[in-house]
Design a protein around this motif. Structure first.
Motif, PDB file in Angstrom:
ATOM      1  N   GLY A 316       0.784  -1.238   0.000  1.00 31.50           N
ATOM      2  CA  GLY A 316       0.000   0.000   0.000  1.00 31.50           C
ATOM      3  C   GLY A 316       0.809   1.276   0.000  1.00 31.50           C
ATOM      4  N   LEU A 317       2.066   1.225  -0.421  1.00 25.27           N
ATOM      5  CA  LEU A 317       2.891   2.423  -0.494  1.00 25.27           C
ATOM      6  C   LEU A 317       3.253   2.726  -1.956  1.00 25.27           C
ATOM      7  CD1 LEU A 317       3.370   1.436   2.555  1.00 25.27           C
ATOM      8  CD2 LEU A 317       5.428   2.815   2.438  1.00 25.27           C
ATOM      9  N   THR A 331      24.178   4.818  -1.549  1.00 27.26           N
ATOM     10  CA  THR A 331      24.114   5.470  -2.854  1.00 27.26           C
ATOM     11  C   THR A 331      22.856   6.287  -3.088  1.00 27.26           C
ATOM     12  OG1 THR A 331      23.188   3.470  -3.870  1.00 27.26           O
ATOM     13  CG2 THR A 331      25.588   3.732  -3.909  1.00 27.26           C
ATOM     14  N   ALA A 332      21.731   5.906  -2.458  1.00 28.52           N
ATOM     15  CA  ALA A 332      20.483   6.603  -2.787  1.00 28.52           C
ATOM     16  C   ALA A 332      19.449   6.439  -1.681  1.00 28.52           C
ATOM     17  CB  ALA A 332      19.908   6.082  -4.107  1.00 28.52           C
ATOM     18  N   ALA A 333      18.449   7.322  -1.726  1.00 26.94           N
ATOM     19  CA  ALA A 333      17.303   7.238  -0.827  1.00 26.94           C
ATOM     20  C   ALA A 333      16.040   7.129  -1.669  1.00 26.94           C
ATOM     21  CB  ALA A 333      17.232   8.475   0.066  1.00 26.94           C
ATOM     22  N   LEU A 334      15.197   6.181  -1.326  1.00 26.14           N
ATOM     23  CA  LEU A 334      13.931   5.967  -2.023  1.00 26.14           C
ATOM     24  C   LEU A 334      12.808   6.387  -1.085  1.00 26.14           C
ATOM     25  CD1 LEU A 334      12.916   4.727  -4.747  1.00 26.14           C
ATOM     26  CD2 LEU A 334      12.561   2.590  -3.476  1.00 26.14           C
ATOM     27  N   VAL A 335      11.925   7.258  -1.555  1.00 28.38           N
ATOM     28  CA  VAL A 335      10.854   7.804  -0.727  1.00 28.38           C
ATOM     29  C   VAL A 335       9.516   7.280  -1.231  1.00 28.38           C
ATOM     30  CG1 VAL A 335       9.727   9.900   0.110  1.00 28.38           C
ATOM     31  CG2 VAL A 335      12.209   9.882  -0.286  1.00 28.38           C
ATOM     32  N   ALA A 336       8.715   6.743  -0.310  1.00 28.44           N
ATOM     33  CA  ALA A 336       7.391   6.229  -0.660  1.00 28.44           C
ATOM     34  C   ALA A 336       6.359   6.782   0.320  1.00 28.44           C
ATOM     35  CB  ALA A 336       7.382   4.702  -0.632  1.00 28.44           C
ATOM     36  N   ARG A 337       5.104   6.845  -0.139  1.00 30.55           N
ATOM     37  CA  ARG A 337       4.038   7.396   0.697  1.00 30.55           C
ATOM     38  C   ARG A 337       2.885   6.396   0.796  1.00 30.55           C
ATOM     39  NH1 ARG A 337       3.751  12.268   2.599  1.00 30.55           N
ATOM     40  NH2 ARG A 337       5.308  12.997   1.096  1.00 30.55           N
ATOM     41  N   LYS A 338       2.291   6.316   1.994  1.00 28.95           N
ATOM     42  CA  LYS A 338       1.174   5.404   2.224  1.00 28.95           C
ATOM     43  C   LYS A 338      -0.106   6.024   1.697  1.00 28.95           C
ATOM     44  CE  LYS A 338      -0.947   2.563   5.838  1.00 28.95           C
ATOM     45  NZ  LYS A 338      -0.843   2.131   7.247  1.00 28.95           N
ATOM     46  N   ALA A 339      -0.829   5.251   0.938  1.00 27.02           N
ATOM     47  CA  ALA A 339      -2.057   5.750   0.326  1.00 27.02           C
ATOM     48  C   ALA A 339      -3.128   5.995   1.380  1.00 27.02           C
ATOM     49  CB  ALA A 339      -2.553   4.753  -0.706  1.00 27.02           C
TER      50      ALA A 339
END
Length: 341
Positions: A316-317, A331-339
């Motif tokens: 659900g993200l 190396t990186a940051a991944l950003v996700a949001r909860k619906a």
């Protein structure tokens, strides 16, 4: 035979062991800390460390060739900008802890890399006796690992604090945040942010001293627990997973993501900081080699952004963006949001 192809790249790869051991020995001897604001010569260095001048010159020459020391025309050695910034104990982004972990914990394990390859099991810890790599009764882990974890993460944490938008973020839950690097950097860069560190009880105990020394005990509380056994604390708008997921196999990594998603409110944010292997599995080399390191360390690997995006969607993200952390070990940051429901 193609006359344009030469074996020099292979030779350079074999020099990796020599270069690392020179760095590790000099760091263990405290060479760069000793030369902070000072200088030395071969005779003075030999006398200080109680060794002959020949080995002293060999080590100092190697460190100079590697860009760790500067040698002037008078025969005087001083720190380079790189070593002064990252190899002097007490500096904010001191990297010596990571060097010690690789030297004392990982390097011996690579003598058994073939065993790990054939048996598909880690060799830096006793997988038959211990539940996981993170055991409180392993003296090497207690003495070196968490210090190394902090030094590996500190500069990456700074990059995350600088590059990501924290305007709407107030309460961060740092899951597996032992060492405290991300908590410290986020709070230093964003005065309105509080970070809760959730980790195993003994890891919390080891980390408290660093948080207190940073003067941030009032903004960085601890909750002790096991994310596989205990419910994550509520009341946070953001969950951070920094260099956690690569330790676990795919099933466990997906389980951790589901646990974190469940702890988030609607519209909450999940930040994943990792060394991502490219979606095409062709590199980059640092992420691929760190992934290989999991063969001797744990049961996981460095996953791709595409894999994370798919797994996040299942819980659900929605992945919103990724940010490269230039110059950082992570190396990186991944950003996700909860619906929203």
């Amino acid at each position: 035979m193609n006359s344009q192809v030469v074996p020099l790249p292979l030779l350079n790869l074999t020099f990796g062991v020599h270069a690392f051991k020179a760095l590790a020995l000099a760091t263990d001897l405290g060479v760069f800390t000793e030369l902070s604001g000072s200088s030395t010569t071969v005779p003075r260095f030999a006398e200080r460390h109680g060794i002959d001048e020949r080995p002293a010159e060999l080590l100092l020459t190697a460190c100079t060739a590697l860009g760790l020391l500067h040698l002037d025309d008078s025969g005087t050695y001083t720190n380079t900008e790189l070593s002064q910034e990252f190899l002097v104990r007490g500096k904010p982004y001191y990297f010596g802890g990571r060097v010690a972990v690789v030297d004392r914990h990982e390097y011996p394990a690579y003598l058994k890399l073939a065993d790990s390859l054939r048996g598909n099991y880690p060799v830096t810890w006793d997988a038959e006796r211990q539940e996981s790599l993170f055991a409180p009764d392993d003296p090497v882990m207690v003495e070196f690992f968490w210090e190394g974890r902090y030094t590996l993460s500190a500069f990456s944490a700074r990059r995350v604090a600088e590059k990501l938008d924290f305007t709407a973020i107030r309460r961060v839950l740092d899951v597996g945040g032992g060492g405290g690097a991300f908590a410290v950097e986020l709070c230093r860069h964003h005065p309105g942010v509080r970070v809760t560190i959730f980790d195993l009880p003994f890891v919390c105990d080891l980390t408290r001293t660093r948080i207190t020394a940073a003067g941030l005990a009032d903004r960085i509380p601890f909750v002790a627990g096991d994310f596989f056994a205990d419910r994550l604390p509520e009341g946070h708008d953001t969950v951070l997973l920094s260099n956690i997921l690569h330790d676990w196999n795919e099933a466990d990594a997906r389980r951790i993501l589901a646990i974190c998603a469940d702890a988030l409110p609607a519209d909450g944010t999940l930040i994943i900081c990792e060394s991502f292997v490219g979606d095409d599995k062709r590199g980059p080399a640092p992420a691929a080699l760190m992934s290989l390191n999991m063969l001797v360390e744990a049961w996981g690997r460095n996953y791709t952004a595409a894999e994370y995006t798919s797994w996040l969607r299942e819980v659900g993200l929605r992945t919103e963006r990724g940010s490269l952390l230039d110059g950082a070990p992570t190396t990186a940051a991944l950003v996700a949001r909860k619906a929203r429901p």
